[in-house]
Design a protein around this motif. Structure first.
Motif, PDB file in Angstrom:
ATOM      1  N   MET A  43     -19.364 -64.523 -53.497  1.00  0.00           N
ATOM      2  CA  MET A  43     -19.025 -63.236 -53.354  1.00  0.00           C
ATOM      3  C   MET A  43     -19.344 -62.695 -51.909  1.00  0.00           C
ATOM      4  SD  MET A  43     -19.671 -60.674 -56.129  1.00  0.00           S
ATOM      5  CE  MET A  43     -21.314 -59.868 -55.727  1.00  0.00           C
ATOM      6  N   HIS A  44     -20.473 -62.752 -51.468  1.00  0.00           N
ATOM      7  CA  HIS A  44     -20.986 -62.290 -50.286  1.00  0.00           C
ATOM      8  C   HIS A  44     -20.322 -63.078 -49.213  1.00  0.00           C
ATOM      9  CE1 HIS A  44     -23.599 -59.538 -51.966  1.00  0.00           C
ATOM     10  NE2 HIS A  44     -24.255 -60.543 -52.705  1.00  0.00           N
ATOM     11  N   THR A  45     -20.188 -64.357 -49.147  1.00  0.00           N
ATOM     12  CA  THR A  45     -19.227 -65.018 -48.153  1.00  0.00           C
ATOM     13  C   THR A  45     -17.871 -64.560 -47.985  1.00  0.00           C
ATOM     14  OG1 THR A  45     -20.655 -66.750 -48.703  1.00  0.00           O
ATOM     15  CG2 THR A  45     -18.950 -67.420 -47.348  1.00  0.00           C
ATOM     16  N   LEU A  46     -17.084 -64.351 -49.095  1.00  0.00           N
ATOM     17  CA  LEU A  46     -15.739 -63.967 -48.968  1.00  0.00           C
ATOM     18  C   LEU A  46     -15.403 -62.374 -48.521  1.00  0.00           C
ATOM     19  CD1 LEU A  46     -14.479 -66.154 -51.972  1.00  0.00           C
ATOM     20  CD2 LEU A  46     -14.464 -66.759 -49.502  1.00  0.00           C
TER      21      LEU A  46
ATOM     22  N   GLY B 273     -21.176 -64.737 -41.854  1.00  0.00           N
ATOM     23  CA  GLY B 273     -21.135 -66.482 -41.900  1.00  0.00           C
ATOM     24  C   GLY B 273     -21.308 -66.593 -43.459  1.00  0.00           C
ATOM     25  N   PRO B 274     -21.631 -67.715 -43.857  1.00  0.00           N
ATOM     26  CA  PRO B 274     -21.919 -68.083 -45.247  1.00  0.00           C
ATOM     27  C   PRO B 274     -23.184 -67.653 -45.684  1.00  0.00           C
ATOM     28  CG  PRO B 274     -22.064 -70.112 -43.836  1.00  0.00           C
ATOM     29  CD  PRO B 274     -21.349 -68.982 -42.861  1.00  0.00           C
ATOM     30  N   ALA B 275     -23.478 -67.239 -46.965  1.00  0.00           N
ATOM     31  CA  ALA B 275     -24.473 -66.627 -47.582  1.00  0.00           C
ATOM     32  C   ALA B 275     -25.228 -67.793 -47.941  1.00  0.00           C
ATOM     33  CB  ALA B 275     -24.155 -65.275 -48.689  1.00  0.00           C
TER      34      ALA B 275
ATOM     35  N   SER C 267     -23.504 -65.881 -54.162  1.00  0.00           N
ATOM     36  CA  SER C 267     -23.276 -66.348 -52.576  1.00  0.00           C
ATOM     37  C   SER C 267     -21.639 -66.442 -52.050  1.00  0.00           C
ATOM     38  CB  SER C 267     -23.676 -67.756 -52.600  1.00  0.00           C
ATOM     39  OG  SER C 267     -23.555 -68.514 -51.061  1.00  0.00           O
TER      40      SER C 267
END
Lengths: 109, 494
Positions: A53-56, A62-64, A51
């Motif tokens: 990794m995908h957010t950054l 947006g946030p995962a 999560s």
């Protein structure tokens, strides 16, 4: 200094492997339950790492949130499984006065 | 960064909330999730019936009525336009409608055969019914889910009640042993599934099949994750090398629970395995899956040859049938495509639910009447005393063996023709040879029924139970109907 998400995934992989190894090598049911718990928590850690990794990641909308939400489900279900598992261990002990998997072998070919 | 995350999450949440609420309470959503809702409501009523004095008498009525309402809801989704709900994580179409009907039938068959089975535990039968209905709700959720999280919730809703049900006869050593073995391995499989899902999520950024970008599928994380997910599903459907628990658990668990497990669990796991394989497995996995299918068929059939206990024999036969079904999963990577594979698997499983349900059900009845394990020896001479029961059992054996005019034959035909169309001709031929091997032990049961005299000290019961006999007759009719007039069913799947 930030820890790369890949490192967290590798740590989760190691934890999962330790849990799986313990599951196959240990014969005490309680220890086996602890190993399963370790594997579930390794899965939680990797969900959170993924999560993050995908957010950054560049271009993220947006946030995962799927990762943390799945982790909450896992925590709930781990509690359910622990409750049922320990109840089964108690029933086993009443029957056989042992919680060793080697003594649980009435059923075989 | 955290503040930014909270900021972002509130804004997305606000945008989503209005539309989401409207969608959740829309008629479309209610219709799509109707069977699951009906079962959930039934579970609550059963809990209520347990705690409110006087309501206990209504328990059986609630159980039957809930299955009926859920069946009616499922019937309405058959033929209705396909409905994707909850942000594409759950689907209702004709196929999932038929799967739901099948789970309800499996539950009802196991429940009917289980009447008057429990003696020491009869005071706890309310809990038994409650757990069975939860497991059924889990199956419905599994079949409709097109998302890794929703499937996991369904899987646990099925598995946790089944661990408890397997160990339901707490004072019987074998029952507790079966429950513990199933639990330990099931929890391991669940952990494997979760770690696999986490890897797929890391690789693709989503848990929903529809949202997966096909370009992401080749990555190492996704391949490792898909392999772990496949391994845990193989455990549930008892495919080699994860089949070791099956004979032990089927033998040790109470017979009605075995009936339920053998039919329902396997059907639910395959209902999800088809779309999951179509979404996650790469084309290159086809030949590996075909080889695993063949090994599973061989292990199941040769394992069954030496068994004397009927539950163990049927357990190994179930392993072999899982191998045959895996062949359809392997074939879906080729020319026929997932829809044709889904039809073949659904038809095969429909025939299997009634065949194995009836066979295990009659074993349940005999076990309950004699108070002993049912072996090849103990059914010798059954045809002379109970011709109806023996004929039904013989028919189930023929259908399991794939003799023409039974549903089992047509299921096998659909799967093998699918494999041939998908360029797996050699694999299909070896599979057919293995199916012939299987006839050896099915015929052994029929020989014991019809051609061998009753054993001394192992008398067969002189009376059949009316209810069990009636259910066995209904199962036999369904097996023949699926074999002789399958057109209506196959047409409704298109």
């Amino acid at each position: 200094m930030t820890v790369p998400s890949e490192h967290l995934l590798i740590l989760a992989g190691i934890l999962f492997a330790v849990g799986a190894a313990g599951f196959f090598l240990r014969r005490n049911v309680i220890v086996v339950l602890m190993c399963i718990e370790l594997m579930l928590n390794a899965a939680n850690l990797s969900f959170l790492a993924a999560s993050r990794m995908h957010t950054l990641k560049a271009g993220a909308l947006g946030p995962a949130l799927e990762g943390p939400i799945f982790a909450i489900f896992v925590i709930v279900i781990a509690a359910v499984e622990a409750a049922v598992g320990l109840a089964l261990v108690i029933a086993l002990y009443r029957n056989r006065q042992s919680v060793n998997l080697e003594d649980v072998s009435d059923l075989k070919d | 960064m955290i503040a930014a995350m909270i900021q972002a999450s509130t804004t997305t949440a606000d945008i989503m909330k209005a539309g989401l609420m409207e969608e959740i309470f829309s008629e479309r959503t209610l219709q799509a999730t109707g069977p699951f809702m009906a079962l959930s409501f039934g579970i609550l009523l059963l809990v209520l019936a347990e705690i409110v004095p006087g309501l206990q008498l209504l328990r059986k009525l609630i159980f039957i009525a809930t299955l009926g309402v859920a069946g009616w809801c499922a019937w309405k989704t058959i033929g209705a336009p396909e409905a994707w709900v909850f942000e594409d994580t759950y689907v209702a179409n004709s196929t999932t409608g038929w799967w739901t009907m099948l789970f309800l039938a499996a539950t009802f068959i196991a429940w009917l055969f289980g009447q008057r089975y429990y003696k020491a535990e009869s005071a706890l039968e309310g809990e038994h019914d409650l757990l069975m209905m939860s497991a059924c709700a889990g199956m419905v959720l599994m079949a409709g889910s097109r998302d890794l999280l929703v499937f996991f919730v369904g899987l646990e809703l099925l598995s946790v009640p089944l661990y408890t049900l397997s160990a339901f006869q707490r004072s019987r050593r074998e029952s507790v042993e079966a429950g513990l073995k199933y639990f330990v391995l099931g929890a391991f499989a669940a952990a494997t599934y979760l770690f696999g899902s986490a890897l797929v999520y890391a690789g693709t950024g989503t848990l929903t099949f529809k949202a997966i970008n096909p370009a992401d599928l080749g990555g190492p994380l996704v391949i490792a994750g898909a392999a772990l997910i496949a391994a845990s599903l193989f455990f549930k459907v008892s495919v080699f090398p994860f089949h070791m628990w099956v004979p032990d658990v089927y033998q040790g668990a109470p017979a009605p629970v075995t009936t339920f497990m053998a039919t329902g669990t396997k059907a639910a796991a395959f209902a999800f395995l088809v779309p999951a394989a179509a979404a996650l497995l790469p084309y290159e996995s086809k030949h590996l899956a075909a080889v695993i299918a063949l090994v599973t068929m061989a292990v199941g059939n040769f394992g069954a040859l030496v068994q004397t206990d009927l539950k163990r024999l049927l357990a190994y036969s179930g392993v072999a049938h899982a191998g045959t079904l895996l062949l359809a999963i392997a074939a879906l990577q080729g020319e026929p495509g997932p829809d044709a594979a889904m039809r073949a698997v659904l038809f095969y499983m429909a025939a299997y639910v009634f065949t194995a349900g009836g066979a295990f059900g009659l074993v349940t009845m005999l076990e309950s009447q004699t108070g002993r394990a049912v072996t090849i020896d103990s059914i010798k001479g059954l045809a002379a005393k109970r011709p109806g029961i023996a004929a039904a059992l013989a028919l189930f054996m023929l259908s399991l063996g794939g003799i023409p005019a039974t549903g089992g034959f047509l299921g096998k035909y659909l799967v093998f023709s699918l494999a041939v169309r998908s360029d797996l001709l050699v694999v299909a031929l070896i599979g057919i040879v293995l199916s012939v091997v299987a006839l050896a032990y099915y015929l052994r049961v029929i020989v014991a029924l019809y051609m061998q005299p009753e054993m001394d000290g192992k008398p067969v019961p002189t009376q059949a139970r009316a209810l069990s006999g009636l259910v066995a007759f209904a199962c036999a009719v369904m097996v023949l109907a699926l074999g002789l007039v399958p057109a209506w069913f196959l047409d409704s799947l298109r």
